[in-house]
Design a protein around this motif. Structure first.
Motif, mmCIF file in Angstrom:
data_model
loop_
_atom_site.group_PDB
_atom_site.id
_atom_site.type_symbol
_atom_site.label_atom_id
_atom_site.label_comp_id
_atom_site.label_asym_id
_atom_site.label_seq_id
_atom_site.Cartn_x
_atom_site.Cartn_y
_atom_site.Cartn_z
ATOM 1 N N MET A 150 34.738 -11.896 -31.574
ATOM 2 C CA MET A 150 34.972 -11.213 -32.850
ATOM 3 C C MET A 150 36.462 -10.922 -32.983
ATOM 4 O O MET A 150 37.019 -10.148 -32.191
ATOM 5 C CB MET A 150 34.171 -9.908 -32.895
ATOM 6 C CG MET A 150 32.682 -10.110 -32.660
ATOM 7 S SD MET A 150 31.712 -8.594 -32.886
ATOM 8 C CE MET A 150 32.333 -7.616 -31.525
ATOM 9 N N ASN A 151 37.073 -11.559 -33.958
ATOM 10 C CA ASN A 151 38.496 -11.374 -34.221
ATOM 11 C C ASN A 151 38.693 -10.713 -35.581
ATOM 12 O O ASN A 151 37.778 -10.693 -36.405
ATOM 13 C CB ASN A 151 39.219 -12.718 -34.194
ATOM 14 C CG ASN A 151 39.132 -13.406 -32.848
ATOM 15 O OD1 ASN A 151 39.087 -12.758 -31.806
ATOM 16 N ND2 ASN A 151 39.106 -14.727 -32.867
ATOM 17 N N SER A 152 39.872 -10.206 -35.792
ATOM 18 C CA SER A 152 40.224 -9.566 -37.068
ATOM 19 C C SER A 152 39.161 -8.557 -37.479
ATOM 20 O O SER A 152 38.693 -8.547 -38.628
ATOM 21 C CB SER A 152 40.393 -10.628 -38.171
ATOM 22 O OG SER A 152 41.389 -11.566 -37.810
ATOM 23 N N LEU A 153 38.795 -7.717 -36.562
ATOM 24 C CA LEU A 153 37.717 -6.764 -36.822
ATOM 25 C C LEU A 153 38.101 -5.766 -37.900
ATOM 26 O O LEU A 153 39.271 -5.375 -38.027
ATOM 27 C CB LEU A 153 37.344 -6.038 -35.531
ATOM 28 C CG LEU A 153 36.479 -6.869 -34.578
ATOM 29 C CD1 LEU A 153 36.536 -6.319 -33.163
ATOM 30 C CD2 LEU A 153 35.048 -6.900 -35.076
ATOM 31 N N LYS A 154 37.102 -5.370 -38.664
ATOM 32 C CA LYS A 154 37.268 -4.434 -39.762
ATOM 33 C C LYS A 154 36.392 -3.208 -39.517
ATOM 34 O O LYS A 154 35.367 -3.307 -38.819
ATOM 35 C CB LYS A 154 36.859 -5.095 -41.080
ATOM 36 C CG LYS A 154 37.589 -6.386 -41.397
ATOM 37 C CD LYS A 154 37.025 -7.022 -42.660
ATOM 38 C CE LYS A 154 37.734 -8.322 -42.998
ATOM 39 N NZ LYS A 154 37.190 -8.947 -44.237
ATOM 40 N N PRO A 155 36.743 -2.089 -40.114
ATOM 41 C CA PRO A 155 35.889 -0.899 -39.952
ATOM 42 C C PRO A 155 34.437 -1.155 -40.367
ATOM 43 O O PRO A 155 33.519 -0.587 -39.774
ATOM 44 C CB PRO A 155 36.562 0.137 -40.853
ATOM 45 C CG PRO A 155 38.008 -0.260 -40.848
ATOM 46 C CD PRO A 155 37.994 -1.769 -40.804
ATOM 47 N N GLU A 156 34.232 -2.009 -41.344
ATOM 48 C CA GLU A 156 32.860 -2.308 -41.793
ATOM 49 C C GLU A 156 32.075 -3.147 -40.791
ATOM 50 O O GLU A 156 30.876 -3.376 -40.971
ATOM 51 C CB GLU A 156 32.864 -2.986 -43.169
ATOM 52 C CG GLU A 156 33.787 -4.179 -43.278
ATOM 53 C CD GLU A 156 35.129 -3.820 -43.899
ATOM 54 O OE1 GLU A 156 35.704 -2.765 -43.514
ATOM 55 O OE2 GLU A 156 35.611 -4.597 -44.745
ATOM 56 N N SER A 200 30.016 -12.422 -44.356
ATOM 57 C CA SER A 200 31.014 -11.391 -44.091
ATOM 58 C C SER A 200 31.804 -11.624 -42.808
ATOM 59 O O SER A 200 32.853 -10.996 -42.620
ATOM 60 C CB SER A 200 30.339 -10.017 -44.025
ATOM 61 O OG SER A 200 29.363 -9.991 -43.000
ATOM 62 N N VAL A 201 31.324 -12.492 -41.932
ATOM 63 C CA VAL A 201 32.023 -12.710 -40.661
ATOM 64 C C VAL A 201 32.563 -14.122 -40.515
ATOM 65 O O VAL A 201 33.253 -14.419 -39.535
ATOM 66 C CB VAL A 201 31.114 -12.385 -39.453
ATOM 67 C CG1 VAL A 201 30.521 -10.986 -39.589
ATOM 68 C CG2 VAL A 201 30.026 -13.426 -39.267
ATOM 69 N N LYS A 202 32.269 -14.976 -41.467
ATOM 70 C CA LYS A 202 32.751 -16.359 -41.385
ATOM 71 C C LYS A 202 34.278 -16.382 -41.305
ATOM 72 O O LYS A 202 34.958 -15.684 -42.039
ATOM 73 C CB LYS A 202 32.277 -17.157 -42.602
ATOM 74 C CG LYS A 202 30.818 -17.557 -42.556
ATOM 75 C CD LYS A 202 30.424 -18.356 -43.797
ATOM 76 C CE LYS A 202 28.957 -18.744 -43.753
ATOM 77 N NZ LYS A 202 28.533 -19.451 -44.990
ATOM 78 N N GLY A 203 34.766 -17.207 -40.388
ATOM 79 C CA GLY A 203 36.208 -17.321 -40.200
ATOM 80 C C GLY A 203 36.786 -16.287 -39.255
ATOM 81 O O GLY A 203 37.945 -16.399 -38.848
ATOM 82 N N ARG A 204 36.010 -15.280 -38.912
ATOM 83 C CA ARG A 204 36.496 -14.225 -38.004
ATOM 84 C C ARG A 204 35.712 -14.211 -36.687
ATOM 85 O O ARG A 204 36.276 -13.913 -35.638
ATOM 86 C CB ARG A 204 36.378 -12.859 -38.673
ATOM 87 C CG ARG A 204 37.178 -12.718 -39.944
ATOM 88 C CD ARG A 204 37.165 -11.271 -40.469
ATOM 89 N NE ARG A 204 35.831 -10.807 -40.795
ATOM 90 C CZ ARG A 204 35.254 -9.739 -40.246
ATOM 91 N NH1 ARG A 204 35.888 -9.026 -39.330
ATOM 92 N NH2 ARG A 204 34.038 -9.374 -40.616
#
Length: 120
Positions: free
Chosen positions: A81-87, A61-65
Motif C-alpha cells: 500500500m503506497n500513497s496512503l490516505k486517511p480514508e 479507490s486503491v487502483k494505482g496505489r
C-alpha cells in the motif's frame, strides 16, 4: 485453515505499508485470496483479490496505489500500500476461498484483521 495477517500499523498520509497474510493447512488449495477492509460505521468492502492464475481485482479507490501479489509456495498474499490516505484507515481482513482434496465444496475463510491507521 487459518489466515494469519500482519503488517498493519500507524503511518502518515503519503506513506506506505505492506500487509501479509499466511494461510496454513496443507490439504487446502487456495483459489482466490485477498483483502477486504472495514472502517468504523461502514460496511466491509473489497480492497484487492488475486486468483490462483494471477488475475487481480482492485477497488477503484486503491487502483494505482495498492498492489496485491501472492507466493503460492508459501500460501501467502501481500498487499503493498503506497500513497496512503486517511480514508484508507480501516481494519484490513484477509480472505481466502478454495477446496480440500477429494471434497467438491468451496470453502471461504477470514483472518483476524489488522488495523491500518493513516494520519493526516
Amino acid at each position: 485453515v487459518q489466515l494469519q495477517a500482519s503488517g498493519g500499523g500507524l503511518v502518515q498520509a503519503g506513506g506506505s505499508l505492506r500487509l501479509s497474510c499466511a494461510a496454513s493447512g496443507s490439504t487446502f488449495s487456495i483459489n482466490t485470496i485477498g483483502w477486504y477492509r472495514q472502517a468504523p460505521g461502514k460496511q466491509r468492502e473489497l480492497v484487492a483479490t488475486i486468483s490462483s492464475g494471477g488475475s487481480t481485482k482492485y477497488a477503484d479507490s486503491v487502483k494505482g496505489r495498492f498492489t496485491i501479489s501472492r507466493d503460492n509456495a508459501k500460501n501467502t498474499v501481500y498487499l503493498q500500500m503506497n500513497s496512503l490516505k486517511p480514508e484508507d484507515t480501516a481494519v484490513y481482513y484477509c480472505n481466502a476461498d478454495g477446496v480440500y482434496q477429494a471434497d467438491p465444496l468451496m470453502y471461504d475463510y477470514w483472518g483476524q484483521g489488522t488495523q491500518v491507521t493513516v494520519s493526516s
